[in-house]
Enzyme design. Structure first.
Site, short mmCIF file in Angstrom:
data_model
loop_
_atom_site.label_atom_id
_atom_site.label_comp_id
_atom_site.label_asym_id
_atom_site.label_seq_id
_atom_site.Cartn_x
_atom_site.Cartn_y
_atom_site.Cartn_z
N CYS A 2 0.87 -1.18 0.00
CA CYS A 2 0.00 0.00 0.00
C CYS A 2 0.90 1.23 0.00
O CYS A 2 2.11 1.12 0.21
CB CYS A 2 -0.84 0.06 1.26
SG CYS A 2 -1.80 -1.42 1.56
N ARG A 27 1.52 1.56 -5.88
CA ARG A 27 1.68 0.60 -4.79
C ARG A 27 0.37 -0.11 -4.45
O ARG A 27 0.34 -1.00 -3.60
CB ARG A 27 2.19 1.32 -3.53
CG ARG A 27 3.51 2.05 -3.75
CD ARG A 27 3.97 2.69 -2.46
NE ARG A 27 4.17 1.72 -1.43
CZ ARG A 27 5.23 0.95 -1.28
NH1 ARG A 27 6.22 1.06 -2.14
NH2 ARG A 27 5.32 0.08 -0.32
N TRP A 75 -3.65 -1.80 -1.23
CA TRP A 75 -3.56 -3.06 -1.97
C TRP A 75 -3.94 -4.11 -0.94
O TRP A 75 -3.14 -4.46 -0.07
CB TRP A 75 -2.12 -3.23 -2.47
CG TRP A 75 -1.85 -4.54 -3.14
CD1 TRP A 75 -1.27 -5.66 -2.60
CD2 TRP A 75 -2.09 -4.86 -4.50
NE1 TRP A 75 -1.17 -6.64 -3.54
CE2 TRP A 75 -1.66 -6.18 -4.71
CE3 TRP A 75 -2.65 -4.15 -5.58
CZ2 TRP A 75 -1.76 -6.82 -5.95
CZ3 TRP A 75 -2.73 -4.79 -6.80
CH2 TRP A 75 -2.29 -6.11 -6.98
N ASN A 101 0.91 0.16 5.89
CA ASN A 101 1.33 -0.68 4.77
C ASN A 101 2.07 -1.86 5.37
O ASN A 101 3.02 -1.66 6.12
CB ASN A 101 2.26 0.12 3.84
CG ASN A 101 3.01 -0.77 2.87
OD1 ASN A 101 2.47 -1.75 2.39
ND2 ASN A 101 4.26 -0.43 2.60
N GLY A 102 1.63 -3.08 5.06
CA GLY A 102 2.33 -4.26 5.59
C GLY A 102 1.35 -5.27 6.12
O GLY A 102 0.14 -5.17 5.90
N GLU A 482 9.34 -19.29 -21.14
CA GLU A 482 9.22 -17.97 -20.56
C GLU A 482 10.32 -17.03 -21.06
O GLU A 482 10.07 -15.86 -21.35
CB GLU A 482 9.23 -18.07 -19.02
CG GLU A 482 9.17 -16.75 -18.27
CD GLU A 482 7.90 -15.94 -18.53
OE1 GLU A 482 6.95 -16.45 -19.15
OE2 GLU A 482 7.89 -14.76 -18.13
N GLU A 489 8.48 -10.39 -26.49
CA GLU A 489 7.50 -9.42 -26.02
C GLU A 489 8.07 -7.99 -25.93
O GLU A 489 7.39 -7.03 -26.27
CB GLU A 489 7.05 -9.88 -24.63
CG GLU A 489 5.97 -9.09 -23.99
CD GLU A 489 5.56 -9.67 -22.62
OE1 GLU A 489 6.37 -10.39 -22.00
OE2 GLU A 489 4.44 -9.38 -22.18
N HIS A 505 13.47 -33.02 -33.87
CA HIS A 505 12.27 -33.34 -34.66
C HIS A 505 11.84 -32.19 -35.56
O HIS A 505 10.69 -32.14 -35.99
CB HIS A 505 11.12 -33.74 -33.71
CG HIS A 505 11.43 -34.95 -32.90
ND1 HIS A 505 11.49 -36.22 -33.44
CD2 HIS A 505 11.79 -35.09 -31.60
CE1 HIS A 505 11.82 -37.09 -32.50
NE2 HIS A 505 12.03 -36.42 -31.37
#
Ligand code: M6R
Length: 606
Positions: A2, A27, A75, A101-102, A482, A489, A505
């Site tokens: 947050c 955040r 958040w 925050n936490g 990935e 990307e 193959h």
């Protein structure tokens, strides 16, 4: 994650707090709120949703020119992202208001203790527990500073908090433990915030607070104390020369780079409260749910690769048969589900249209769905029967990096959880993995700078390639996929990920000096097989970068040696190597790293 801010000075506080919160919205942005003193009362205004919702609400309030206050952008960790869980939270007397925050790990037991003493709670948050604990402490501890210190000594976990008190208008208290907090020193005004951009428009003089410190500010003074002893601490004032944009990125050139470097913290956050020293995994989210007889993992893009990786652990540790499905295919198949089957929908955003459609399809058949999501309160999180949050914090860069790291961590925890429940894992293996996990954040933190340096060099050397082949086997096959996805990307260089054994193959026909191979040649049981695949590439004059461990016999153009941990934790060091190679290549080629062409962070269309 947050964002918090506190202000005391000579300017109208509420607009200043809102402006500061705007710069902290990266955040978290599922709800927001401010607290200030007006007409001798503590006013708390909160709103669900983005900051604009709070702004509209404040427009209709008669906000006076309060000259101090605190603010928060959230958040969600404890409780849904709804208004009553939004910060600030008040204590029962309504005198104190706090933003946080936490995560306070022992909030449940503190809550029960306070309930027994007659406190009541109107939210599900750990923050409301802490502000009431401070109020309780004030009964026996004299000043608010004493009570604050006493209460902080009783909480376990991580926090950055700011506190305001009706009895001391114009004074803000704050403290930090494992969550960021900086103090901004102005002329006739002072600030505390999670990040410098929140007050950079007003001052460039900052004091970096350390864990275990608390601070008191008013308009004309500031002081830092040791939170445990309450002794004053001498602090140095630093002068910041960054501009606002780069400061939001914490000094990193791009969000992607910042997010790659956040991965040690992401692993630690995902493990918090779930894995402790003993042989126990805590996943209260799944309590009462039997391990599935068969698991169908459904996801897209990077989340799909995480699922493929997790499949190996589910099979070997928990002995659960697993299929991993691309959601856009899965949703149109006649999937045969048996009793005891479950679906694991993996999605960082929790909003990916195909994954959501796959989830809805199986829910109609009565199949239980577990969501593995990062964004709290997202559609997939809400519509799943159970949800495990990956707790990576907001990911800004379109290329997913730290979210995948958190997915791998959560999948490791989940496979251990089911393996332990089913008794299919040898005790020795469990102990080894748990001990490896506990030091993983530090191991990664230590390894990242050197991995980054090599990535820079290799990116320059290979940036003229038009096409790349990524090879891997076992756990490293999903990572090869990935690595190829990341490169294409953001750098727009064509790249294909392949199972190394499949190369002969077909793709081997492509090998020539202009078509480099990036091989995952790490020290697992399949190394000898990868080694012989690479001999085949070299025999056709292909150039090879091999990501490998010290002492493995390889005849390749570049052996990129990374530190060796135990399996499967080596993947957590291999992943940032792939991410950083793609990042450095894209940056060297001058591409728009954080917002690559044609892409969106959340793919909410089919
Ligand atoms: O939010 P999700 O995890 O459901 O997103 C899935 C993919 O769209 C996403 O991973 C995409 O592939 C990333 N841009 C890859 O970096």
């Amino acid at each position: 994650m947050c964002g918090i801010i506190g202000y005391s000075g000579h300017r109208p506080a509420v607009p200043l707090l809102l402006k500061g919160l705007k710069s902290l919205e990266y955040r978290g942005y599922d709800s927001a709120g401010v607290a200030y003193i007006q007409n001798k009362a503590m006013e708390v205004i909160r709103a669900e949703g983005k900051l604009s919702q709070l702004e509209s609400k404040l427009d209709s309030c008669n906000v006076s020119i309060a000259l101090s206050g605190i603010g928060h952008t959230r958040w969600a960790t404890h409780g849904l992202p709804v208004e009553h869980n939004a910060h600030p939270h008040k204590d029962n007397s309504g005198h104190l208001a706090m933003v946080h925050n936490g995560i306070i790990e022992n909030f449940q037991e503190l809550r029960e203790e306070l309930l027994a003493k007659g406190h009541t709670f109107s939210s599900e948050t750990d923050t409301e527990v802490l502000v009431n604990l401070i109020a309780e402490g004030r009964k026996d501890n004299g000043t608010l500073l004493d009570a604050f210190s006493w209460a902080l000594g009783r909480v376990e976990g991580s926090f950055a908090v700011a506190l305001t008190d009706l009895n001391e208008p114009g004074v803000i208290y704050a403290a930090r433990q494992s969550s960021p907090l900086v103090l901004g020193v102005g002329v006739g005004e002072n600030f505390v915030a999670s990040d410098i951009p929140a007050f950079l428009a007003y001052t460039r003089d900052v004091v970096f607070l350390e864990d275990g410190e608390m601070v008191r500010i008013d308009a004309n003074s500031w002081a830092v104390y040791n939170a445990a002893t309450r002794e004053a601490v001498d602090k140095k004032v630093d002068h910041i020369t960054w501009d606002v944009q780069s400061a939001q990125k914490g000094g990193y050139k791009h969000f992607m780079l910042k997010e790659i470097f956040e991965q040690p913290r992401v692993i630690a956050d995902c493990l918090t409260g779930r894995v402790n020293g003993s042989k126990e995994i805590m996943l209260p989210e799944l309590e009462g749910l039997e391990p599935p007889k068969r698991l169908h993992i459904v996801a897209c893009g990077t989340s799909f690769h995480a699922g493929l990786w997790g499949m190996h652990l589910m099979e070997s540790w928990a002995k659960i048969p697993v299929s991993v499905e691309i959601a856009s295919e899965f949703r149109y198949r006649d999937i045969i589900m048996d009793p005891g089957d479950a679906v694991l929908a993996i999605s960082q955003s929790g909003e990916t249209a195909d994954t959501l459609a796959g989830l809805r399809m199986v829910k109609e058949q009565g199949v239980p769905v577990i969501g593995l999501c990062n964004v709290v309160g997202s559609s997939i999180a809400r519509e799943s029967d159970r949800v495990v949050y990956t707790q990576a914090g907001p990911e800004i860069s379109v290329a997913s990096t730290k979210a995948m790291c958190s997915q791998l961590t959560a999948l490791t925890i989940l496979a251990l959880y089911w393996g332990l429940q089913k008794g299919t894992m040898a005790g020795q293996d469990v102990e080894q993995v748990l001990s490896g996990l506990s030091s993983l954040p530090q191991d990664l933190e230590k390894a990242l700078p050197a991995i980054h340096e090599t990535a820079k060099d290799l990116a320059r050397e290979y940036s003229s390639a038009r096409s790349f082949l990524y090879l891997g086997r076992g756990l490293y096959y999903p990572l090869a996929l990935e690595g190829a996805l990341k490169l294409k990307e953001i750098s727009y260089i064509h790249a294909e990920g392949y199972a190394a054994g499949e190369m002969k193959h077909g793709p081997i026909a492509l090998i020539d000096p202009e078509f480099p191979t990036f091989a995952m040649a790490l020290n697992d049981g399949l190394f000898p097989k990868v080694q012989s695949n690479l001999v085949e590439v070299k025999a056709r004059n292909g150039r090879v970068i091999a990501l490998t461990h010290e002492g493995l016999p390889l005849e390749v153009d570049t052996s990129w040696v990374i530190p060796e941990l135990i399996e499967p934790l080596n993947s957590f060091l291999a992943l940032p190597a792939l991410q950083l190679f793609a990042y450095e290549t894209a940056d060297y080629l001058g591409k728009d790293v954080d917002q690559p062409r044609n892409l969106a962070k959340s793919v909410t269309v089919e």
